[in-house]
Write a protein that holds these residues in place. Structure first.
Motif, mmCIF file in Angstrom:
data_model
loop_
_atom_site.group_PDB
_atom_site.id
_atom_site.type_symbol
_atom_site.label_atom_id
_atom_site.label_comp_id
_atom_site.label_asym_id
_atom_site.label_seq_id
_atom_site.Cartn_x
_atom_site.Cartn_y
_atom_site.Cartn_z
ATOM 1 N N CYS A 174 0.833 -1.356 0.099
ATOM 2 C CA CYS A 174 0.086 -0.212 -0.143
ATOM 3 C C CYS A 174 0.862 1.319 0.066
ATOM 4 C CB CYS A 174 -0.925 0.033 1.157
ATOM 5 S SG CYS A 174 -0.035 -0.040 2.776
ATOM 6 N N ALA A 175 2.203 1.222 0.575
ATOM 7 C CA ALA A 175 2.879 2.274 0.803
ATOM 8 C C ALA A 175 3.688 2.559 -0.583
ATOM 9 C CB ALA A 175 3.779 2.314 1.911
ATOM 10 N N THR A 176 4.387 1.161 -1.182
ATOM 11 C CA THR A 176 5.188 1.340 -2.270
ATOM 12 C C THR A 176 4.328 1.899 -3.430
ATOM 13 O OG1 THR A 176 4.904 -1.034 -3.077
ATOM 14 C CG2 THR A 176 6.598 -0.259 -1.365
ATOM 15 N N ARG A 177 3.233 1.546 -3.479
ATOM 16 C CA ARG A 177 2.269 2.094 -4.875
ATOM 17 C C ARG A 177 1.899 3.323 -4.936
ATOM 18 N NH1 ARG A 177 -0.320 -1.874 -8.505
ATOM 19 N NH2 ARG A 177 1.279 -3.664 -8.368
ATOM 20 N N ILE A 178 1.723 4.029 -3.709
ATOM 21 C CA ILE A 178 1.683 5.454 -3.496
ATOM 22 C C ILE A 178 2.914 6.197 -3.657
ATOM 23 C CG2 ILE A 178 0.860 7.379 -1.894
ATOM 24 C CD1 ILE A 178 -1.068 5.259 -0.614
ATOM 25 N N ARG A 179 4.148 5.770 -2.917
ATOM 26 C CA ARG A 179 5.501 6.074 -3.237
ATOM 27 C C ARG A 179 5.850 6.393 -4.776
ATOM 28 N NH1 ARG A 179 10.102 1.735 -2.823
ATOM 29 N NH2 ARG A 179 8.957 1.348 -4.577
ATOM 30 N N ASP A 180 5.514 5.479 -5.725
ATOM 31 C CA ASP A 180 5.682 5.574 -7.257
ATOM 32 C C ASP A 180 4.970 6.541 -7.866
ATOM 33 O OD1 ASP A 180 7.420 3.229 -6.734
ATOM 34 O OD2 ASP A 180 6.314 1.843 -7.273
ATOM 35 N N ILE A 181 3.551 6.618 -7.159
ATOM 36 C CA ILE A 181 2.737 7.620 -7.847
ATOM 37 C C ILE A 181 2.989 9.010 -7.626
ATOM 38 C CG2 ILE A 181 0.403 8.626 -7.617
ATOM 39 C CD1 ILE A 181 -0.656 5.769 -7.160
ATOM 40 N N ILE A 182 3.661 9.132 -6.419
ATOM 41 C CA ILE A 182 4.094 10.503 -5.966
ATOM 42 C C ILE A 182 5.330 10.811 -6.917
ATOM 43 C CG2 ILE A 182 5.244 11.834 -4.132
ATOM 44 C CD1 ILE A 182 3.273 10.421 -2.378
ATOM 45 N N ASP A 183 6.206 9.762 -7.140
ATOM 46 C CA ASP A 183 7.527 9.894 -7.926
ATOM 47 C C ASP A 183 7.060 10.359 -9.332
ATOM 48 O OD1 ASP A 183 10.265 9.614 -8.583
ATOM 49 O OD2 ASP A 183 9.564 7.969 -9.585
ATOM 50 N N PHE A 184 6.091 9.741 -9.921
ATOM 51 C CA PHE A 184 5.906 9.976 -11.069
ATOM 52 C C PHE A 184 5.141 11.488 -11.400
ATOM 53 C CE2 PHE A 184 6.498 5.660 -12.191
ATOM 54 C CZ PHE A 184 6.731 5.487 -13.324
ATOM 55 N N ALA A 185 4.278 11.680 -10.253
ATOM 56 C CA ALA A 185 3.738 13.142 -10.324
ATOM 57 C C ALA A 185 4.646 14.315 -9.992
ATOM 58 C CB ALA A 185 2.604 13.116 -9.234
ATOM 59 N N THR A 186 5.771 14.008 -9.350
ATOM 60 C CA THR A 186 6.955 15.055 -9.080
ATOM 61 C C THR A 186 7.952 14.909 -10.272
ATOM 62 O OG1 THR A 186 8.148 13.481 -7.749
ATOM 63 C CG2 THR A 186 6.579 14.995 -6.819
ATOM 64 N N LEU A 187 7.407 14.064 -11.501
ATOM 65 C CA LEU A 187 8.391 13.996 -12.702
ATOM 66 C C LEU A 187 9.654 13.422 -12.355
ATOM 67 C CD1 LEU A 187 7.519 17.438 -14.460
ATOM 68 C CD2 LEU A 187 6.486 15.130 -14.704
ATOM 69 N N GLY A 188 9.667 12.431 -11.450
ATOM 70 C CA GLY A 188 10.793 11.840 -10.873
ATOM 71 C C GLY A 188 11.756 12.537 -10.061
ATOM 72 N N ALA A 189 11.370 13.659 -9.450
ATOM 73 C CA ALA A 189 12.243 13.996 -8.435
ATOM 74 C C ALA A 189 12.359 13.724 -7.259
ATOM 75 C CB ALA A 189 11.852 15.942 -8.292
ATOM 76 N N PHE A 190 11.141 13.082 -6.931
ATOM 77 C CA PHE A 190 11.057 12.558 -5.356
ATOM 78 C C PHE A 190 12.020 11.329 -5.244
ATOM 79 C CE2 PHE A 190 8.332 9.628 -2.397
ATOM 80 C CZ PHE A 190 8.670 10.543 -1.417
ATOM 81 N N ARG A 191 11.977 10.376 -6.284
ATOM 82 C CA ARG A 191 12.914 9.384 -6.327
ATOM 83 C C ARG A 191 14.285 9.779 -6.465
ATOM 84 N NH1 ARG A 191 11.934 3.666 -9.287
ATOM 85 N NH2 ARG A 191 13.735 2.536 -8.639
ATOM 86 N N GLU A 192 14.618 10.616 -7.074
ATOM 87 C CA GLU A 192 15.890 11.155 -7.593
ATOM 88 C C GLU A 192 16.555 11.711 -6.066
ATOM 89 O OE1 GLU A 192 18.681 14.037 -10.123
ATOM 90 O OE2 GLU A 192 16.586 14.134 -10.432
ATOM 91 N N TRP A 193 15.802 12.417 -5.381
ATOM 92 C CA TRP A 193 16.050 12.908 -4.122
ATOM 93 C C TRP A 193 16.414 11.800 -3.192
ATOM 94 C CZ3 TRP A 193 12.607 12.311 0.130
ATOM 95 C CH2 TRP A 193 13.061 12.859 1.392
ATOM 96 N N ALA A 194 15.439 10.815 -3.069
ATOM 97 C CA ALA A 194 15.401 9.700 -2.159
ATOM 98 C C ALA A 194 16.424 8.787 -2.412
ATOM 99 C CB ALA A 194 14.066 8.927 -1.948
ATOM 100 N N GLU A 195 16.833 8.471 -3.445
ATOM 101 C CA GLU A 195 17.893 7.446 -3.773
ATOM 102 C C GLU A 195 19.099 7.971 -3.059
ATOM 103 O OE1 GLU A 195 16.157 4.434 -7.255
ATOM 104 O OE2 GLU A 195 17.202 6.576 -7.616
ATOM 105 N N GLN A 196 19.314 9.502 -3.236
ATOM 106 C CA GLN A 196 20.573 9.985 -2.894
ATOM 107 C C GLN A 196 20.758 10.094 -1.412
ATOM 108 O OE1 GLN A 196 20.873 13.714 -4.870
ATOM 109 N NE2 GLN A 196 21.167 12.594 -6.825
ATOM 110 N N GLU A 197 19.816 9.764 -0.620
ATOM 111 C CA GLU A 197 19.573 9.979 0.777
ATOM 112 C C GLU A 197 20.015 8.439 1.286
ATOM 113 O OE1 GLU A 197 18.407 12.372 3.113
ATOM 114 O OE2 GLU A 197 18.894 13.735 1.681
#
Length: 424
Positions: A174-197
């Motif tokens: 339930c959390a990873t599905r929303i995580r990925d939706i937020i990532d696409f909605a931020t045009l990949g910026a959310f994942r790029e930031w989180a993977e560097q943390e």
């Protein structure tokens, strides 16, 4: 008798070693969320009427804290869309059905099929409040284009064609599905930031925080899982936990400095209520506690055996009968289940169905020791040595398992039996 044990051991190794090195199987995913998300343009321009409609809607992340049932220990995530009419729709990827055909067989095989369901949000929120769980709501600060595309995606994927997906506790929930939706909605910026943390720890370490309040159940589930869950995570990977996702949404800012979290509402905070276990923010190492338990348990059996050897023998027989059941479950999950977190599990080398033979010797043949336990003890001692001297060759975090088992195995091994015979 020596030949019998050697034959049994060799026969088991022929089965166990292929299971130990089995390759993860590919299982069909009925609804691949990221694949569908990749087809959507989250930056497509909107018409004037669409912009007006979007300006009167909001998309929020709902985070619910741990509950009392086992499946609720890790909390829950959902998305809530507030429409211009004021209606709030909750999109929930955490629905499963006990009455689903072959539910328990699918569960044992690692094929848990979950649903995404849209429902009226108010009663769902009230339900969580009535269960005395933490409830927090964060409105997401998304561009008009991203918000419109996201809502269209949600409305499309609650149809029968897309409503079922293959659940995975760590990779797809339930959390990873929303995580990925937020990532696409931020045009990949959310994942790029989180993977560097850097993440806080491994899958095993993070889930331990939510389960250690039940030490026996945690030990069993911990034992059944292999080194696959022991790699260090980055922050994006650890967002399989709803609380981690909530905090990441609060922490993330767009490259221009705009925060993703437009507003946070705390609808209920149970911190001061003391209604159930609390999750520690820092990682805690409980290896010492399990080592102490294993030592004390074996010591008590040893003392008991000095005066009542038959009682000690029966208790050991019952212990190894239970461990034989656990070892059989482990072997089944390695060979026949799609739960990839059970593959490559080195515990199979000393926790396996051959322990039924040990239980039979103690309970039926009334033996006081077992040569098989001596073999298993040597294996554990070698593995322990590797973990401290050459950790690169022993990556599985299973010290808790061996800390409980090794003292008991040594007590029931042929080493102990030889000492007993010399004492006579």
């Amino acid at each position: 008798m020596k030949r019998t044990f050697l034959s049994l051991w060799l026969l088991f190794c022929m089965v166990a070693l292929p299971a130990y090195s089995i390759h993860p199987r590919q299982v069909e995913q009925p609804f691949d969320s990221t694949k569908e998300l990749s087809k959507i343009d989250f930056s497509q321009s909107l018409a004037a009427n669409q912009e007006e409609w979007v300006d009167n809607t909001s998309v929020s992340l709902l985070t619910v804290g741990p509950g009392d049932p086992l499946y609720a220990w890790f909390g829950h995530s959902a998305l809530i869309v507030k429409q211009p009419s004021g209606t709030k729709i909750m999109y929930d990827w955490g629905i499963f059905d006990y009455e689903q055909e072959h539910f328990y067989l699918n569960f044992a095989r690692g094929r848990m099929y979950y649903y995404v369901v849209a429902s009226e949000a108010a009663w769902r929120i009230q339900e969580a409040i009535d269960e005395v769980r933490d409830v927090r709501l964060v409105e997401l600060n998304l561009s008009r284009e991203a918000k419109f595309a996201l809502i269209n995606f949600l409305q499309k994927h609650i149809t029968n064609e897309y409503s079922t997906y293959l659940y995975h506790f760590y990779y797809d929930n339930c959390a990873t599905r929303i995580r990925d939706i937020i990532d696409f909605a931020t045009l990949g910026a959310f994942r790029e930031w989180a993977e560097q943390e850097p993440g806080q720890g491994s899958y095993r370490q993070l889930t331990a925080q939510y389960m250690i309040h039940s030490p026996a159940l945690f030990w069993v589930l911990d034992t059944l899982q292999s080194r696959i869950i022991d790699t260090r995570l980055n922050r994006y990977e650890e967002l399989f936990l709803p609380e981690k996702l909530h905090q990441a949404v609060l922490d993330f800012s767009y490259p221009d400095g705009t925060r993703l979290a437009a507003e946070e509402q705390v609808l209920q905070d149970t911190a001061a209520m003391d209604v159930r276990f609390t999750v520690k923010e820092e990682l805690v190492d409980y290896d010492w506690a399990y080592a102490l338990f294993g030592f004390v348990f074996a010591l008590l059996l040893f003392i008991l055996g000095r005066k009542l050897p038959s009682i000690k023998r029966i208790l050991l027989g019952l212990v190894f009968l239970g461990l034989g059941v656990l070892g059989s479950l482990l072997l089944f999950m390695m060979l026949f289940s799609d739960m990839d977190m059970t593959y490559f599990n080195e515990n199979i080398l000393f926790l396996n169905p051959l322990l039924f033979v040990v239980a039979f010797k103690f309970l039926v043949q009334k033996k006081q020791s077992s040569r098989l336990l001596a073999y298993c003890s040597v294996i554990m001692i070698v593995l322990l040595g590797l973990k401290f001297l050459a950790p690169a060759f022993a990556l599985q975090d299973n010290l808790r398992t061996m800390a409980v088992l090794l003292p008991v195995y040594l007590l029931g091994s042929s080493f102990q039996g030889r000492r007993n015979r010399k004492d006579r």
